[in-house]
Design a protein around this motif. Structure first.
Motif, short mmCIF file in Angstrom:
data_model
loop_
_atom_site.label_atom_id
_atom_site.label_comp_id
_atom_site.label_asym_id
_atom_site.label_seq_id
_atom_site.Cartn_x
_atom_site.Cartn_y
_atom_site.Cartn_z
N PHE A 76 0.83 -1.19 0.00
CA PHE A 76 0.00 0.00 0.00
C PHE A 76 0.87 1.25 0.00
O PHE A 76 2.09 1.20 0.19
CB PHE A 76 -0.90 0.02 1.24
CG PHE A 76 -1.81 -1.17 1.36
CD1 PHE A 76 -2.91 -1.30 0.54
CD2 PHE A 76 -1.58 -2.16 2.32
CE1 PHE A 76 -3.77 -2.40 0.65
CE2 PHE A 76 -2.41 -3.25 2.44
CZ PHE A 76 -3.51 -3.38 1.61
N HIS A 77 0.22 2.40 -0.18
CA HIS A 77 0.88 3.70 -0.02
C HIS A 77 0.46 4.28 1.33
O HIS A 77 -0.64 3.99 1.83
CB HIS A 77 0.47 4.66 -1.14
CG HIS A 77 0.85 4.18 -2.51
ND1 HIS A 77 2.16 4.14 -2.95
CD2 HIS A 77 0.08 3.72 -3.53
CE1 HIS A 77 2.18 3.68 -4.19
NE2 HIS A 77 0.94 3.40 -4.56
N ARG A 78 1.30 5.12 1.88
CA ARG A 78 0.93 5.74 3.16
C ARG A 78 -0.35 6.54 3.02
O ARG A 78 -1.15 6.62 3.95
CB ARG A 78 2.06 6.67 3.65
CG ARG A 78 3.32 5.93 4.07
CD ARG A 78 4.26 6.90 4.75
NE ARG A 78 5.65 6.55 4.49
CZ ARG A 78 6.68 7.27 4.88
NH1 ARG A 78 6.48 8.40 5.53
NH2 ARG A 78 7.91 6.88 4.61
N SER A 79 -0.56 7.14 1.85
CA SER A 79 -1.76 7.94 1.64
C SER A 79 -3.03 7.09 1.63
O SER A 79 -4.15 7.62 1.70
CB SER A 79 -1.65 8.71 0.33
OG SER A 79 -1.47 7.83 -0.77
N ASP A 80 -2.89 5.76 1.53
CA ASP A 80 -4.06 4.88 1.60
C ASP A 80 -4.64 4.82 3.01
O ASP A 80 -5.78 4.38 3.19
CB ASP A 80 -3.69 3.47 1.15
CG ASP A 80 -3.32 3.39 -0.33
OD1 ASP A 80 -3.87 4.20 -1.11
OD2 ASP A 80 -2.48 2.55 -0.69
N VAL A 81 -3.85 5.22 4.01
CA VAL A 81 -4.34 5.26 5.39
C VAL A 81 -5.19 6.52 5.55
O VAL A 81 -4.66 7.63 5.63
CB VAL A 81 -3.19 5.23 6.41
CG1 VAL A 81 -3.72 5.37 7.84
CG2 VAL A 81 -2.40 3.92 6.28
N ARG A 82 -6.50 6.34 5.59
CA ARG A 82 -7.42 7.48 5.63
C ARG A 82 -7.82 7.86 7.05
O ARG A 82 -8.19 9.00 7.30
CB ARG A 82 -8.68 7.15 4.83
CG ARG A 82 -8.40 6.68 3.40
CD ARG A 82 -7.88 7.80 2.52
NE ARG A 82 -7.46 7.30 1.24
CZ ARG A 82 -8.27 7.00 0.23
NH1 ARG A 82 -9.58 7.14 0.39
NH2 ARG A 82 -7.79 6.56 -0.92
N HIS A 83 -7.77 6.87 7.96
CA HIS A 83 -8.22 7.12 9.33
C HIS A 83 -7.28 6.41 10.31
O HIS A 83 -6.79 5.30 10.03
CB HIS A 83 -9.64 6.59 9.55
CG HIS A 83 -10.66 7.21 8.65
ND1 HIS A 83 -11.30 8.38 8.94
CD2 HIS A 83 -11.14 6.79 7.44
CE1 HIS A 83 -12.14 8.68 7.95
NE2 HIS A 83 -12.06 7.73 7.03
N ILE A 84 -7.07 7.04 11.45
CA ILE A 84 -6.35 6.43 12.57
C ILE A 84 -7.24 6.59 13.80
O ILE A 84 -7.63 7.70 14.15
CB ILE A 84 -4.98 7.09 12.81
CG1 ILE A 84 -4.11 7.00 11.55
CG2 ILE A 84 -4.28 6.42 14.00
CD1 ILE A 84 -2.79 7.74 11.65
N VAL A 85 -7.59 5.48 14.44
CA VAL A 85 -8.42 5.49 15.64
C VAL A 85 -7.51 5.21 16.83
O VAL A 85 -6.84 4.18 16.88
CB VAL A 85 -9.55 4.44 15.56
CG1 VAL A 85 -10.47 4.57 16.76
CG2 VAL A 85 -10.34 4.59 14.25
#
Length: 261
Positions: A76-85
């Motif tokens: 994946f790309h780091r930009s694929d991480v849309r949310h951090i809970v």
């Protein structure tokens, strides 16, 4: 939802071996992290970003353990991480936030109040402001609504994806939370630092003295911590096949989850 179990920070305090157990969840709307462990900026400047606690918990600060590196290794790309809970704002849980500057960061309103907006003197010492100096996109949740499996206050984060629930579990910090994730065959209940060792749940495995002391020393409310222990141990004893209780630092529970994947 597919869930990956990541160790985003090995720590070697006296007499024990800890991990930073982070969940990476694949959803239709992108990737979601539950906590972020230590990040690349922590490795570059541990004194400023992690503070004196590093001298006791002794993180290894390995680049290959960062969430950023592991997300990319999975293709994946780091930009694929849309949310951090987040379960809470301690340094070993939020260090990776700056590696995903475009992600929305979900936290309880009580935790944001104690860490960012209006910390007490003790909280100002506890939290490491340089870890959020990049200006993360905080999304604060007030948890006064629905119950979840006997927990009095919870909120399903539908804006992220169905099957992700933020559950109030204060005690370790002012606004500490657990995060439940529907992994398909069962729910995963990530309890953050609501307990440190699997012996707290099973009642017979020995909890290292150093962990007991650390848990008591840094607790925001020891009475609530003890109540959380009792509630989670009761839930564990039910042996519900569609629920797995995990936490942030227990290596046995982490290894168990990895073996089940």
């Amino acid at each position: 939802m597919k869930v990956h179990h990541l160790n985003c920070g090995t720590m070697l305090p006296p007499t024990t071996h800890l991990v930073c157990h982070v969940l990476l969840v694949e959803t239709a709307g992108g990737l979601v992290l539950v906590d972020s462990g230590y990040g690349l900026d922590d490795i570059a400047d541990p004194r400023r970003r992690v503070g004196p606690a590093r001298q006791f918990v002794r993180p290894t600060f390995a680049r290959e353990e960062t969430a950023a590196h592991q997300v990319e290794r999975l293709g994946f790309h780091r930009s694929d991480v849309r949310h951090i809970v987040l379960t809470h704002f301690d340094a070993d849980h939020i260090g990776g936030l700056s590696d995903f500057p475009g992600a929305q960061v979900h936290v309880t309103a009580a935790e944001a109040l104690g860490a960012v907006h209006s910390p007490s003197r003790r909280e100002r010492i506890r939290y490491q402001q340089p870890q959020w100096a990049h200006g993360p996109k905080l999304v604060e949740h007030s948890l006064e609504g629905d119950a979840w499996r006997g927990f009095a206050a919870a909120r399903e984060l539908d804006a992220i994806a169905p099957g992700i629930v933020l559950i109030a579990l204060p005690g370790h910090t002012r606004g500490h939370a657990a995060v439940a994730v529907d992994a398909g065959s069962r729910w995963l209940l990530h309890c953050g630092d609501a307990f440190y060792h699997h012996g707290t749940l099973d009642g017979h495995s020995r909890v290292p003295v150093a962990l007991r002391a650390m848990e008591s020393l840094i607790a925001y409310d020891r009475k609530q911590v003890r109540a959380n222990h009792a509630r989670l141990a009761e839930l564990y004893r039910r042996a519900d096949p569609d629920l797995a209780i995990i936490n942030a630092h227990d290596r046995v529970l982490y290894d168990r989850m990895r073996a089940d994947v």
